[in-house]
Design a protein around this motif. Structure first.
Motif, PDB file in Angstrom:
ATOM      1  N   ILE A 330      -0.606  -5.786   6.712  1.00 25.71           N
ATOM      2  CA  ILE A 330       0.398  -6.841   6.611  1.00 25.71           C
ATOM      3  C   ILE A 330       0.686  -7.202   5.161  1.00 25.71           C
ATOM      4  O   ILE A 330       1.820  -7.115   4.687  1.00 25.71           O
ATOM      5  CB  ILE A 330      -0.044  -8.094   7.398  1.00 25.71           C
ATOM      6  N   SER A 331      -0.339  -7.588   4.425  1.00 25.44           N
ATOM      7  CA  SER A 331      -0.121  -8.099   3.070  1.00 25.44           C
ATOM      8  C   SER A 331       0.307  -7.027   2.080  1.00 25.44           C
ATOM      9  O   SER A 331       1.039  -7.303   1.129  1.00 25.44           O
ATOM     10  CB  SER A 331      -1.391  -8.793   2.560  1.00 25.44           C
ATOM     11  N   MET A 332      -0.125  -5.764   2.286  1.00 23.45           N
ATOM     12  CA  MET A 332       0.206  -4.709   1.326  1.00 23.45           C
ATOM     13  C   MET A 332       0.979  -3.552   1.955  1.00 23.45           C
ATOM     14  O   MET A 332       1.822  -2.937   1.310  1.00 23.45           O
ATOM     15  CB  MET A 332      -1.069  -4.186   0.659  1.00 23.45           C
ATOM     16  N   GLY A 333       0.694  -3.264   3.216  1.00 27.85           N
ATOM     17  CA  GLY A 333       1.359  -2.145   3.879  1.00 27.85           C
ATOM     18  C   GLY A 333       2.863  -2.312   3.972  1.00 27.85           C
ATOM     19  O   GLY A 333       3.628  -1.368   3.730  1.00 27.85           O
ATOM     20  N   VAL A 334       3.310  -3.512   4.311  1.00 24.74           N
ATOM     21  CA  VAL A 334       4.750  -3.770   4.438  1.00 24.74           C
ATOM     22  C   VAL A 334       5.446  -3.589   3.093  1.00 24.74           C
ATOM     23  O   VAL A 334       6.523  -2.989   3.003  1.00 24.74           O
ATOM     24  CB  VAL A 334       4.995  -5.186   4.998  1.00 24.74           C
ATOM     25  N   ARG A 335       4.828  -4.090   2.036  1.00 28.56           N
ATOM     26  CA  ARG A 335       5.436  -3.962   0.705  1.00 28.56           C
ATOM     27  C   ARG A 335       5.480  -2.507   0.258  1.00 28.56           C
ATOM     28  O   ARG A 335       6.451  -2.069  -0.374  1.00 28.56           O
ATOM     29  CB  ARG A 335       4.656  -4.814  -0.303  1.00 28.56           C
ATOM     30  N   HIS A 336       4.420  -1.770   0.569  1.00 30.34           N
ATOM     31  CA  HIS A 336       4.414  -0.345   0.221  1.00 30.34           C
ATOM     32  C   HIS A 336       5.531   0.380   0.963  1.00 30.34           C
ATOM     33  O   HIS A 336       6.213   1.246   0.406  1.00 30.34           O
ATOM     34  CB  HIS A 336       3.060   0.275   0.573  1.00 30.34           C
ATOM     35  N   LEU A 337       5.741   0.003   2.207  1.00 31.30           N
ATOM     36  CA  LEU A 337       6.780   0.616   3.029  1.00 31.30           C
ATOM     37  C   LEU A 337       8.165   0.407   2.419  1.00 31.30           C
ATOM     38  O   LEU A 337       9.026   1.292   2.464  1.00 31.30           O
ATOM     39  CB  LEU A 337       6.725   0.020   4.437  1.00 31.30           C
ATOM     40  N   LEU A 338       8.389  -0.763   1.818  1.00 27.79           N
ATOM     41  CA  LEU A 338       9.687  -1.068   1.212  1.00 27.79           C
ATOM     42  C   LEU A 338       9.906  -0.315  -0.096  1.00 27.79           C
ATOM     43  O   LEU A 338      11.039  -0.020  -0.469  1.00 27.79           O
ATOM     44  CB  LEU A 338       9.801  -2.574   0.957  1.00 27.79           C
ATOM     45  N   GLU A 339       8.816   0.007  -0.798  1.00 28.04           N
ATOM     46  CA  GLU A 339       8.938   0.650  -2.109  1.00 28.04           C
ATOM     47  C   GLU A 339       8.945   2.174  -2.050  1.00 28.04           C
ATOM     48  O   GLU A 339       9.568   2.827  -2.877  1.00 28.04           O
ATOM     49  CB  GLU A 339       7.772   0.212  -3.018  1.00 28.04           C
ATOM     50  N   PHE A 344       7.637   7.317   6.354  1.00 36.22           N
ATOM     51  CA  PHE A 344       6.943   7.829   7.540  1.00 36.22           C
ATOM     52  C   PHE A 344       5.492   8.194   7.220  1.00 36.22           C
ATOM     53  O   PHE A 344       4.604   8.034   8.059  1.00 36.22           O
ATOM     54  CB  PHE A 344       7.694   9.032   8.112  1.00 36.22           C
ATOM     55  N   THR A 345       5.250   8.656   5.998  1.00 32.59           N
ATOM     56  CA  THR A 345       3.875   8.944   5.575  1.00 32.59           C
ATOM     57  C   THR A 345       3.061   7.659   5.507  1.00 32.59           C
ATOM     58  O   THR A 345       1.901   7.614   5.933  1.00 32.59           O
ATOM     59  CB  THR A 345       3.871   9.638   4.198  1.00 32.59           C
ATOM     60  N   THR A 346       3.677   6.596   4.985  1.00 34.74           N
ATOM     61  CA  THR A 346       3.003   5.295   4.908  1.00 34.74           C
ATOM     62  C   THR A 346       2.637   4.790   6.298  1.00 34.74           C
ATOM     63  O   THR A 346       1.506   4.355   6.544  1.00 34.74           O
ATOM     64  CB  THR A 346       3.907   4.266   4.200  1.00 34.74           C
ATOM     65  N   ILE A 347       3.596   4.852   7.219  1.00 30.31           N
ATOM     66  CA  ILE A 347       3.343   4.397   8.594  1.00 30.31           C
ATOM     67  C   ILE A 347       2.217   5.211   9.231  1.00 30.31           C
ATOM     68  O   ILE A 347       1.311   4.662   9.869  1.00 30.31           O
ATOM     69  CB  ILE A 347       4.630   4.509   9.438  1.00 30.31           C
ATOM     70  N   LYS A 348       2.260   6.524   9.026  1.00 37.28           N
ATOM     71  CA  LYS A 348       1.244   7.414   9.592  1.00 37.28           C
ATOM     72  C   LYS A 348      -0.144   7.073   9.061  1.00 37.28           C
ATOM     73  O   LYS A 348      -1.125   7.002   9.818  1.00 37.28           O
ATOM     74  CB  LYS A 348       1.597   8.865   9.250  1.00 37.28           C
ATOM     75  N   GLU A 349      -0.244   6.832   7.745  1.00 36.76           N
ATOM     76  CA  GLU A 349      -1.541   6.524   7.137  1.00 36.76           C
ATOM     77  C   GLU A 349      -2.094   5.194   7.644  1.00 36.76           C
ATOM     78  O   GLU A 349      -3.293   5.068   7.909  1.00 36.76           O
ATOM     79  CB  GLU A 349      -1.420   6.497   5.611  1.00 36.76           C
ATOM     80  N   TYR A 350      -1.228   4.194   7.790  1.00 34.64           N
ATOM     81  CA  TYR A 350      -1.709   2.893   8.255  1.00 34.64           C
ATOM     82  C   TYR A 350      -2.090   2.920   9.735  1.00 34.64           C
ATOM     83  O   TYR A 350      -3.023   2.224  10.154  1.00 34.64           O
ATOM     84  CB  TYR A 350      -0.670   1.806   7.976  1.00 34.64           C
TER      85      TYR A 350
END
Length: 394
Positions: A330-339, A344-350
């Motif tokens: 929540i605190s970092m994953g969402v921001r990483h997703l926006l940047e 799709f790699t970010t979503i897969k890793e989380y």
């Protein structure tokens, strides 16, 4: 058994609070702002506010002493860079009232300053990238001739990713260096120092963190980890980490801290060069932002530090789970997703974190209220980002 922790806004403070609270230790939390994660946790015995440590160090120390005396605090554990720096500087005075398991200020100053840390590394043959701290524009232009681009420009002191910039040519390097100098505070450069920024060789490999705890120069625990995802995306704090077993990086990190006769916790950051050799980036002489990764892997640094403070020592521990992934969706994953350019790699890793072998900081059943605050803050961040995007298009 009572502990006072600072910087209740931070995720590593929450991790420290939870692991100590689960062991039936009364933990008092403090912060510069009311909207602090720790204040919402069921493990927080009582909460306090204090003046900004960097802007008002004397008032901060006065408030710390007041809280300690009025609540019979046994151990003071600073967390963030501002509070850690000032507590180390005033350690002798604070120890009249409570146990303060942090490094002496003379050692802390060397570790906290990226230029002196780099000099120490070279002195004891720990690999380090080419680095300079030019004192004038003429010196800057001269030293830039020795670098290939891109180069890294960073504040000599401080731990924020905002204090690190990348330059792709000489003109950009000069502009960034001058902009850093303009931001230099006129007084109290103990915490942040922009005055003579570091120019550092760019290394292409992975960041390797060596995390440790020492008791008066004697190693009591060590763990290594790598950052799979970072914020900012191009390089910064770990947004999703994995524990590793890296003997070479650990050896270099331990040698550095033994040379400082270190006491307490800390982290040494390395980055691999083109040949895979870990080279020193900087020393983070405090609790690191990803402290929760270590705890989840079985290396409970906060509790070990508590034991050192209260009992004089702790049984050495070098056993932990690896590889174990851990992240903050929540605190970092969402921001990483926006940047990121690869969402799709970010979503897969989380998504991989929600398995029995990995972990996240979400405690919906054990301690749900901090999650509610994180969710609220993330939604607010998303709305502000959307609003800014709309304004830019108008």
């Amino acid at each position: 058994m009572t502990v006072l922790i600072t910087d209740g806004r931070y995720k590593n403070s929450l991790a420290i609070l939870r692991t100590l609270g689960e062991k039936k230790i009364d933990v008092f939390c403090s912060s510069i702002k009311k909207q602090a994660l720790c204040f919402y946790s069921k493990y927080c015995k009582k909460s306090f506010l204090y003046p900004h440590p960097r802007k008002s160090p004397e008032k901060f120390i006065f408030q710390m002493k007041k809280i300690i005396q009025q609540n019979n605090i046994d151990v003071l554990m600073p967390v963030g860079v501002s509070s850690f720096t000032i507590v180390s500087k005033y350690k002798e005075e604070l120890e009249k009232y409570a146990k303060v398991p942090v490094a002496d200020y003379e050692s802390y100053k060397i570790a906290h300053d990226k230029a002196t840390a780099n000099e120490l590394a070279k002195k004891i043959n720990v690999p380090a990238p080419l680095s300079y701290s030019p004192k004038s524009l003429a010196e800057l232009k001269t030293c830039l001739k020795e670098f290939e681009y891109p180069v890294i420009i960073k504040a000599r002191k401080g731990s924020s990713s905002n204090q690190v910039r990348y330059a792709n040519d000489q003109s950009e390097a000069i502009n960034i260096w001058q902009s850093f100098q303009k931001k230099a505070p006129r007084k109290n450069q103990d915490v942040i120092d922009y005055q003579f920024p570091i120019i550092q060789e760019y290394l292409p490999g992975e960041i390797v963190d060596v995390l440790f705890i020492f008791n008066q120069g004697k190693l009591r625990g060590c763990l290594t980890q790598e950052r799979l995802l970072t914020l900012p995306v191009k390089g910064g704090s770990g947004a999703l980490n994995v524990t590793t077993n890296d003997p070479k990086a650990a050896k270099y990190g331990i040698e550095l801290m033994k040379a400082l006769n270190w006491h307490g916790v800390g982290m040494v950051e390395f980055k691999r060069d083109a040949n895979g050799t870990p080279k020193l980036l900087e020393i983070n002489p405090k609790f690191w932002g990803t402290t929760e990764v270590s705890i989840s892997a079985g290396m409970d640094f906060p509790y070990m530090l508590y034991k050192i403070a209260m009992e004089g020592d702790v049984k050495p521990n070098f056993s932990y789970l690896y590889p174990k992934k851990f992240g903050w969706p929540i605190s970092m994953g969402v921001r990483h997703l926006l940047e990121t350019e690869t969402p799709f790699t970010t979503i897969k890793e989380y998504l991989k974190l929600f398995t029995i072998h990995n972990g996240t900081n979400i405690q919906l059943f054990k301690d749900p209220n901090p999650f509610s605050l994180q969710l609220k803050n993330t939604i607010r961040y998303l709305l502000l980002t959307l609003l800014q995007s709309v304004r830019e298009r108008i």
